[in-house]
Design a protein around this motif. Structure first.
Motif, PDB file in Angstrom:
ATOM      1  N   ASP A 237       0.752  -1.351  -0.027  1.00  0.00           N
ATOM      2  CA  ASP A 237       0.023  -0.074   0.135  1.00  0.00           C
ATOM      3  C   ASP A 237       0.964   1.132   0.054  1.00  0.00           C
ATOM      4  OD1 ASP A 237      -2.496  -1.355  -0.100  1.00  0.00           O
ATOM      5  OD2 ASP A 237      -2.460  -1.539   2.107  1.00  0.00           O
ATOM      6  N   THR A 238       2.174   1.215   0.718  1.00  0.00           N
ATOM      7  CA  THR A 238       2.901   2.647   0.734  1.00  0.00           C
ATOM      8  C   THR A 238       3.563   2.700  -0.513  1.00  0.00           C
ATOM      9  OG1 THR A 238       3.519   2.008   3.276  1.00  0.00           O
ATOM     10  CG2 THR A 238       4.768   3.570   2.065  1.00  0.00           C
ATOM     11  N   GLN A 241       0.961   4.014  -3.247  1.00  0.00           N
ATOM     12  CA  GLN A 241       0.906   5.523  -2.726  1.00  0.00           C
ATOM     13  C   GLN A 241       1.918   6.464  -3.009  1.00  0.00           C
ATOM     14  OE1 GLN A 241      -2.460   6.233  -1.889  1.00  0.00           O
ATOM     15  NE2 GLN A 241      -1.946   8.336  -2.231  1.00  0.00           N
ATOM     16  N   HIS A 245       1.440   9.557  -5.645  1.00  0.00           N
ATOM     17  CA  HIS A 245       1.933  10.845  -5.133  1.00  0.00           C
ATOM     18  C   HIS A 245       2.916  11.608  -5.800  1.00  0.00           C
ATOM     19  CE1 HIS A 245       2.644  14.249  -2.349  1.00  0.00           C
ATOM     20  NE2 HIS A 245       3.898  14.037  -2.303  1.00  0.00           N
ATOM     21  N   THR A 250      -3.739  11.407  -6.335  1.00  0.00           N
ATOM     22  CA  THR A 250      -4.188  10.788  -4.980  1.00  0.00           C
ATOM     23  C   THR A 250      -4.883   9.814  -4.580  1.00  0.00           C
ATOM     24  OG1 THR A 250      -6.418  12.015  -5.215  1.00  0.00           O
ATOM     25  CG2 THR A 250      -4.388  13.453  -4.389  1.00  0.00           C
ATOM     26  N   SER A 251      -5.195   9.052  -5.780  1.00  0.00           N
ATOM     27  CA  SER A 251      -5.846   7.737  -5.635  1.00  0.00           C
ATOM     28  C   SER A 251      -5.755   6.813  -7.023  1.00  0.00           C
ATOM     29  CB  SER A 251      -7.379   7.991  -5.459  1.00  0.00           C
ATOM     30  OG  SER A 251      -7.964   6.664  -5.639  1.00  0.00           O
TER      31      SER A 251
END
Length: 591
Positions: A237-238, A241, A245, A250-251
């Motif tokens: 997940d990190t 993201q 970024h 953002t998604s």
């Protein structure tokens, strides 16, 4: 099987012994127990190995008294008369058993048993023939020995692509408008690195992130699958993201498609990335592409701006940060760079930690494996040599061996060149690995140390340099045979070589292959070192190539494959013909 239980009275000279009723009852009880055991065996036997034709007999001989005999004739006559009067037998006939089978026994019939045995015998014969076919052949080339799914996104003809989960808007229309491109999120988790990248369809890397597991696996001397899976689960997940970024998103809802590695690799690790990508694709209703890991390595040779400059140096940390922190605008130049990538067909040399193959690439999903390793891969041999010499293998044994080899003499230790007199396309590094170990042990005896990892640094440097020299010499020899095959074909010979995979980052390997291509007037394409190893960019770009072909997969039922061979391979008979052709072309060439 015929079991006969016979109890008889033993006689000796001068006296006789009469068993009492209790002994007779014990014998009958034993017979009944054996009958129950036989019934259980027959019910458990599925192949009819126990016959129903058995006979159980019981016979005893009794006498009138236990005493000393004065007349042998009278003793014998009394014994015979009593024997005839008390003899008994229990007989189970074949006819009775057959009747019992017809009424109650659920076992298969004799014809069914014979047919089953015939099928088993045929299967054993076919398996034996398959084993004979693959003896001495490359293990990475699927010749029907494994019942696995093959990779063929274009169908049987290599041209029938299907968009099972849809396409990005601009890929569907195949527009030439340079400002209407699409972005893909690529996720990589096939082994020990968690990678993610957002790449635009003109080849611009918008965001990239990578979580290495070198520190986790270094104490183990290699990749430990369960620890790698746990690390993927913690970092996935990190990493995603961070890549989003850096791309200014953002998604995952802001990307146009999602690609992920589905094989080959460690199944425990593949599931982490695949499940995450499926979750995102279904949540945001995005096109989904299951990427073949090896094809992703190969297609990095077609990555824009790389095909025309194979010697491009990796960017400095400052340049890399500037590249990832800004979104380059789409222009006509960036679109032209995408169209100007290396064209099919071409010859690919894939060298990595788990694979070592020579592949003739004709298109997306259309790869023909000419040869592969018969035992260890080149990267695996580098890792084992590094562990033998006590070098740090956390970041991979290849870089460690390459660093220490720069200080050594490549001709100081005599090592054999694998398969020197076999003119085919297969690799073998098990013998070289053993030769290095024996040479290291011999040095350890000379320098009076217990283990090779305790040798002086100059000895380790000589061993590493000699190993690296011979290992690359083996690659050069296989390349010559493959080049002779593909460049002399009747219809459009190939004269372009792509060197891909993690070991392609080795400086000496790149230099020597470049010299080989220059002498043969071949074009060489090698991705920058940072794009040779596993990372998210290659997955995203492979997904882009599939989407341009209007091909996508269904995220609802996508599976991962530890083994994932290409559908098209070269046959054994064709290999023999190619070997004969190479023998003719290389009869005056020095091995």
């Amino acid at each position: 099987m015929r079991l006969v239980f016979l109890g008889r009275l033993t006689q000796s000279a001068g006296f006789c012994v009469r068993p009492g009723p209790s002994l007779q009852q014990q014998w009958r009880r034993k017979i009944n127990d054996w009958q129950e055991v036989l019934q259980k065996w027959r019910k458990r036997s599925c192949c009819g190995t126990f016959s129903t034709d058995y006979k159980i007999q019981f016979s005893t001989t009794t006498t009138t008294t236990s005493c000393f005999s004065t007349s042998s004739s009278s003793s014998s006559s009394s014994s015979s008369s009593s024997s005839s009067s008390t003899s008994s037998s229990i007989v189970s006939t074949q006819e009775g058993e057959n009747d019992n089978i017809q009424r109650n026994d659920p076992r298969p019939t004799l014809e069914e048993i014979r047919e089953r045995r015939k099928l088993v015998k045929q299967e054993k014969k076919a398996a034996k023939q398959r084993r004979r076919l693959i003896i001495g052949q490359a293990k990475a080339v699927d010749r029907g020995k494994h019942n696995v799914v093959t990779y063929q996104p274009g169908g049987q003809d290599g041209q029938t692509f299907m968009a099972l989960s849809g396409l990005p808007n601009y890929a569907a229309h195949d527009t030439n408008d340079p400002t209407k491109l699409f972005t893909v999120l690529g996720i990589e988790s096939s082994c020990d690195d968690t990678g993610a990248a957002v790449v635009r369809s003109d080849g611009v890397i918008l965001g990239e992130a990578l979580a290495s597991q070198s520190a986790i696996h270094e104490p183990w001397g290699g990749v430990k699958p369960d620890l790698a899976r746990n690390a993927h689960q913690e970092q996935i997940d990190t990493v995603i993201q961070q890549a989003l970024h850096q791309a200014g998103m953002t998604s995952a809802a802001q990307v146009d498609a999602i690609g992920v590695t589905v094989g080959p690799g460690l199944e425990l690790c593949l599931r982490v990335g695949c499940n995450k990508a499926r979750e995102l694709a279904m949540e945001f209703n995005k096109p989904f592409v299951g990427v073949h890991h090896l094809e992703a390595h190969i297609l990095m040779a077609r990555f824009p701006l790389m095909a025309n400059d194979p010697n491009q140096q990796p960017p400095t940390p400052t340049q890399q940060q500037q590249q990832l922190s800004t979104t380059a605008p789409a222009t006509a130049d960036t679109l032209a760079s995408t169209k100007a990538t290396m064209d099919f067909p071409f010859l690919a040399l894939l060298v990595s930690g788990g694979h070592c193959q020579l592949i003739r690439c004709r298109g997306i999903g259309n790869c023909e494996i000419l040869g592969g390793t018969m035992d260890d891969s080149l990267g695996e041999c580098f890792d084992k040599t590094a562990r033998l010499l006590g070098l740090p293998v956390g970041g991979g044994g290849g870089p460690a061996v390459e660093r220490i080899a720069r200080c050594g003499n490549a001709t100081s230790v005599e090592l054999p060149v694998p398969l020197r007199y076999k003119k085919n396309f297969d690799f073998s590094y098990a013998g070289l690995k053993t030769a290095v170990r024996m040479a290291a042990q011999k040095m350890a005896v000379e320098y009076q140390v217990e283990r090779p990892d305790q040798l002086p640094d100059h000895c380790k440097a000589d061993l590493a340099a000699s190993f690296q020299h011979v290992a690359i010499q083996h690659v050069e020899q296989r390349l010559k045979y493959a080049m002779n095959l593909v460049q002399d074909e009747n219809e459009g010979g190939i004269r372009t070589l792509a060197v891909v995979g993690g070991v392609a980052a080795n400086t000496l390997l790149r230099t020597r292959i470049e010299q080989l291509c220059m002498t043969r007037d071949w074009k060489l394409v090698v991705p920058p070192p940072r794009l040779c190893t596993d990372q998210g960019t290659m997955i995203a770009w492979a997904a882009i190539e599939r989407l341009w072909k209007k091909s996508s997969d269904d995220p609802t039922n996508q599976e991962v494959h530890a083994r994932y061979p290409f559908a098209t391979i070269i046959g054994k008979d064709q290999t023999k013909n190619d070997d004969n052709k190479d023998n003719h072309n290389n009869q005056n060439e020095k091995s």
